[in-house]
Design a protein around this motif. Structure first.
Motif, PDB file in Angstrom:
ATOM      1  N   ALA B 100       0.841  -1.199   0.000  1.00  0.00           N
ATOM      2  CA  ALA B 100       0.000   0.000   0.000  1.00  0.00           C
ATOM      3  C   ALA B 100       0.874   1.247   0.000  1.00  0.00           C
ATOM      4  CB  ALA B 100      -0.906  -0.009   1.225  1.00  0.00           C
ATOM      5  N   ASP B 101       0.471   2.243  -0.761  1.00  0.00           N
ATOM      6  CA  ASP B 101       1.151   3.541  -0.721  1.00  0.00           C
ATOM      7  C   ASP B 101       0.069   4.618  -0.769  1.00  0.00           C
ATOM      8  OD1 ASP B 101       0.331   3.876  -3.320  1.00  0.00           O
ATOM      9  OD2 ASP B 101       2.325   4.264  -4.124  1.00  0.00           O
ATOM     10  N   PRO B 102       0.439   5.901  -0.628  1.00  0.00           N
ATOM     11  CA  PRO B 102      -0.601   6.929  -0.545  1.00  0.00           C
ATOM     12  C   PRO B 102      -1.501   6.969  -1.777  1.00  0.00           C
ATOM     13  CG  PRO B 102       1.526   7.818   0.105  1.00  0.00           C
ATOM     14  CD  PRO B 102       1.786   6.447  -0.422  1.00  0.00           C
ATOM     15  N   TYR B 103      -1.007   6.449  -2.910  1.00  0.00           N
ATOM     16  CA  TYR B 103      -1.761   6.598  -4.156  1.00  0.00           C
ATOM     17  C   TYR B 103      -2.611   5.387  -4.496  1.00  0.00           C
ATOM     18  CZ  TYR B 103       1.812  10.195  -4.678  1.00  0.00           C
ATOM     19  OH  TYR B 103       2.632  11.263  -4.477  1.00  0.00           O
ATOM     20  N   ILE B 104      -2.539   4.355  -3.670  1.00  0.00           N
ATOM     21  CA  ILE B 104      -3.145   3.087  -4.063  1.00  0.00           C
ATOM     22  C   ILE B 104      -4.667   3.177  -4.190  1.00  0.00           C
ATOM     23  CG2 ILE B 104      -3.448   2.094  -1.745  1.00  0.00           C
ATOM     24  CD1 ILE B 104      -2.230  -0.537  -3.048  1.00  0.00           C
ATOM     25  N   LEU B 105      -5.276   4.115  -3.470  1.00  0.00           N
ATOM     26  CA  LEU B 105      -6.730   4.208  -3.531  1.00  0.00           C
ATOM     27  C   LEU B 105      -7.224   5.254  -4.542  1.00  0.00           C
ATOM     28  CD1 LEU B 105      -7.700   3.665   0.207  1.00  0.00           C
ATOM     29  CD2 LEU B 105      -7.595   2.011  -1.635  1.00  0.00           C
ATOM     30  N   GLY B 106      -6.339   5.679  -5.434  1.00  0.00           N
ATOM     31  CA  GLY B 106      -6.796   6.502  -6.551  1.00  0.00           C
ATOM     32  C   GLY B 106      -6.772   8.002  -6.341  1.00  0.00           C
ATOM     33  N   ILE B 107      -6.215   8.453  -5.201  1.00  0.00           N
ATOM     34  CA  ILE B 107      -6.226   9.894  -4.934  1.00  0.00           C
ATOM     35  C   ILE B 107      -5.369  10.657  -5.933  1.00  0.00           C
ATOM     36  CG2 ILE B 107      -5.626  11.656  -3.236  1.00  0.00           C
ATOM     37  CD1 ILE B 107      -6.235   9.479  -1.112  1.00  0.00           C
ATOM     38  N   SER B 108      -4.186  10.108  -6.242  1.00  0.00           N
ATOM     39  CA  SER B 108      -3.306  10.822  -7.165  1.00  0.00           C
ATOM     40  C   SER B 108      -3.924  10.845  -8.565  1.00  0.00           C
ATOM     41  CB  SER B 108      -1.934  10.182  -7.201  1.00  0.00           C
ATOM     42  OG  SER B 108      -2.045   8.862  -7.682  1.00  0.00           O
ATOM     43  N   GLY B 109      -4.631   9.769  -8.917  1.00  0.00           N
ATOM     44  CA  GLY B 109      -5.279   9.718 -10.226  1.00  0.00           C
ATOM     45  C   GLY B 109      -6.320  10.815 -10.361  1.00  0.00           C
ATOM     46  N   GLY B 110      -7.148  10.957  -9.318  1.00  0.00           N
ATOM     47  CA  GLY B 110      -8.168  12.001  -9.331  1.00  0.00           C
ATOM     48  C   GLY B 110      -7.541  13.379  -9.400  1.00  0.00           C
ATOM     49  N   ALA B 111      -6.475  13.568  -8.593  1.00  0.00           N
ATOM     50  CA  ALA B 111      -5.793  14.862  -8.593  1.00  0.00           C
ATOM     51  C   ALA B 111      -5.173  15.121  -9.960  1.00  0.00           C
ATOM     52  CB  ALA B 111      -4.714  14.881  -7.513  1.00  0.00           C
TER      53      ALA B 111
END
Lengths: 255, 339
Positions: B100-111
């Motif tokens: 798991a990393d900070p981006y695994i749940l799609g936050i960076s994708g949305g940003a």
């Protein structure tokens, strides 16, 4: 003082009825065994006694107070459980893990209280784990992990012990040792105990009262010698079971 | 040897001298990295000039460079790195998954979709940041909404939802990249790799990091328990449902903020917590402050390199984090002897 009272408990897992109208009161210094075949609902029943899963109807009272109304920390300081599935082995040392048992009692935010540390070490020593204190838990054997889980429970110093298959992975020497440690903790802490086990002889040796789960939400409940006999066990396990007596003990074995 | 004496807690809060040493070394690393960052760049500033300027501002070029460029950028780098590492620790506990990393749940994708859309529309600066933050927020709520439906909020469900939503954002990012002009694609790629040259950071961002540290320390004992499993945590008196909600939303806000400052800088949030765990910091009372220190220092150093290696050109900092992070991690993995 510690009592666990169950009133008119009905418990269901999906379509399956575990028990209906179960009434019992587990009091100080009592040792109860929970028997029943695979899938009878022993684990479900234990979990519901801690509020880890919802009950269909009925009441669970801890020292006369409704389970659902007790604050979680207060409850955890009073009741401890040994889970059947072991601990997840994400990296940690044996000592760090046994200290988690103190969680419900911890007062300070960041520091470890020397009294808690001492209790944790005593619990490790009781299960001959003191030499492994700094070991990584993912390097332990199955039996060592089970002893660690038991040490964690003992470090929690509960007054009501719930145990799910405590003898799993333990060799005979540690099974006997486990029973003597539990016996000692129960008398020291005026505690009581309920253990789910598939080992009829372990229950016969250690428990003074038995709950035997049968099909369709039926169950038998009572003194050990009333419940544990060839007829009841054969019916509950759906398998012919015979007994053998000698040296003041009765052993049960499947045919 | 008496094992009890061996583990007697000292007068400070940490558990052993070895762990205190780790914390002390990381604090020194943080100070060194910040000094390095303040001293490196196209305008030469000596240590004595730096100290002079820090304590009494003079009206010269050095002061101007420090106050307007290097100090804000160093704070931005440290804040971003600290937030990402903190978020990584939390995500790894929440999902009980070492990958798991900070981006695994799609936050960076949305940003990224927010930021790239803004670039496409010719927006920059604050509008770009706002668009990125809005995209991240949308993704946080989307993943939570889908995973939380029917009240079944299991780890697997959350993880699968996050991964699928990420993949969806990935497709949108590719559409934006392939249909944009070459000029825009250049800025888009910089954003995607993580870049501090356009970043603006306010006190609020740094304040969030401090708040995250305080909150993380308050929850650190509970995190130690939760990582052993949800049933174990519930049986030890933890309100697992509430704790998981707090963890999900706090990690999301930390990630969204980091991504808004610097784009999706990779690697920090995944590797920093693991490096520290390998070095013996598994207890979250130690792991959380250490992660913030190491994550912050790591990004400050990476950014100093990013703007000096091929000066006057700048590299995206996300490239540098991987270039120094990969070998550093492998060295630690190989030299850590397991007991």
């Amino acid at each position: 003082m510690a009592t666990l009272e169950i009133q008119a408990l009905e418990l269901q897992i999906g379509e399956k009825l575990v028990c209906r109208n179960l009434n019992l009161c587990i009091q100080e210094n009592e040792r109860w065994g929970l028997l029943g075949k695979n899938g009878a609902g022993k684990t479900t029943l234990l979990h519901s006694l801690l509020g880890l899963r919802p009950i269909t109807s009925g009441h669970i009272l801890i020292d006369g107070k409704e389970l659902a109304k007790l604050p979680r920390m207060e409850l955890a300081a009073k009741i401890g459980i040994l889970f059947q599935q072991g601990l997840s082995t994400l990296p940690a040392t044996v000592f760090e893990t046994v200290m988690l048992g103190r969680h419900p009692h911890v007062q300070s935010l960041l520091r470890d209280n020397p009294a808690d540390v001492a209790i944790a070490h005593k619990a490790l020593a009781a299960f001959d784990l003191d030499a492994l204190s700094d070991r990584e838990i993912d390097t332990l054997s199955g039996g060592e992990l089970q002893r660690l889980s038991l040490a964690m429970l003992v470090a929690q110093t509960p007054q009501i012990f719930l145990l799910d298959e405590p003898s799993n992975h333990l060799d005979v020497a540690f099974q006997v040792k486990l029973l003597s440690i539990l016996e000692q903790k129960i008398s020291e802490q005026s505690a009581c105990l309920l253990m789910a086990t598939h080992d009829i002889n372990l229950a016969a040796r250690f428990c003074d009262r038995i709950i035997l789960l049968k099909d369709e939400g039926e169950f038998l409940i009572g003194e050990r010698d009333e419940i544990l006999n060839e007829e009841n066990l054969s019916a509950a396990y759906n398998c012919p079971i015979k007994s053998l007596s000698g040296e003041g003990r009765t052993l049960f074995y499947p045919l | 040897m008496n094992p009890i004496a061996n583990h007697r807690p000292r007068d400070f809060f940490l558990i052993s001298n070895k762990q205190f040493l780790l914390f002390a070394l990381l604090s020194i690393l943080a100070i060194i990295s910040i000094l390095l960052s303040l001293l490196s760049g196209s305008v030469d500033i000596s240590v004595s000039q730096l100290l002079n300027n820090l304590f009494h501002a003079e009206n010269n070029l050095q002061t101007q460079v420090l106050q307007e460029i290097r100090i804000p950028r160093t704070i931005a780098a440290f804040t971003t790195g600290g937030l990402l590492a903190l978020s990584g620790v939390i995500m790894q506990v929440l999902l009980r998954n070492p990958l798991a990393d900070p981006y695994i749940l799609g936050i960076s994708g949305g940003a990224a979709v927010g930021a790239l859309s803004a670039i496409l529309l010719g927006l920059s600066g604050l509008w770009l940041s706002n668009a990125a933050f809005f995209g991240a927020l949308l993704s946080i709520l989307l993943v939570f909404g889908i995973a939380n439906k029917f009240g079944n909020w299991s780890v697997t469900r959350l993880l699968l939802t996050g991964v699928v939503v990420s993949a969806g954002w990935g497709a949108v990012i590719n559409i934006l990249l392939t249909t944009s002009s070459t000029n825009n694609v250049q800025s888009m790629l910089f954003w995607l790799m993580g870049d501090l040259s356009q970043s603006r950071v306010g006190l609020a961002h740094f304040g969030l990091l401090v708040l995250g540290l305080a909150g993380g320390l308050m929850l650190s004992r509970s995190l130690n328990v939760l990582i052993r499993g949800e049933l174990v945590a519930a049986s030890l008196g933890i309100d697992v449902r509430a704790l998981r909600l707090i963890l999900y939303f706090s990690a999301s806000v930390f990630t969204a903020t980091a991504v808004t400052i610097a784009g999706s800088v990779g690697f920090v949030g995944l590797i920093v917590p693991h490096m520290l765990r390998l070095m013996g910091a598994r207890d979250h009372r130690l792991l959380i402050p250490c992660s913030i220190l190491l994550g912050g220092s790591f990004l400050v150093i990476a950014d100093s390199l990013a703007r000096t290696i091929i000066a006057p050109q700048q590299l995206p900092v996300g490239v540098v984090t991987a270039i120094i992070g990969v070998p550093a991690f492998i060295i630690i993995l190989r030299t850590t002897i397991r007991k």
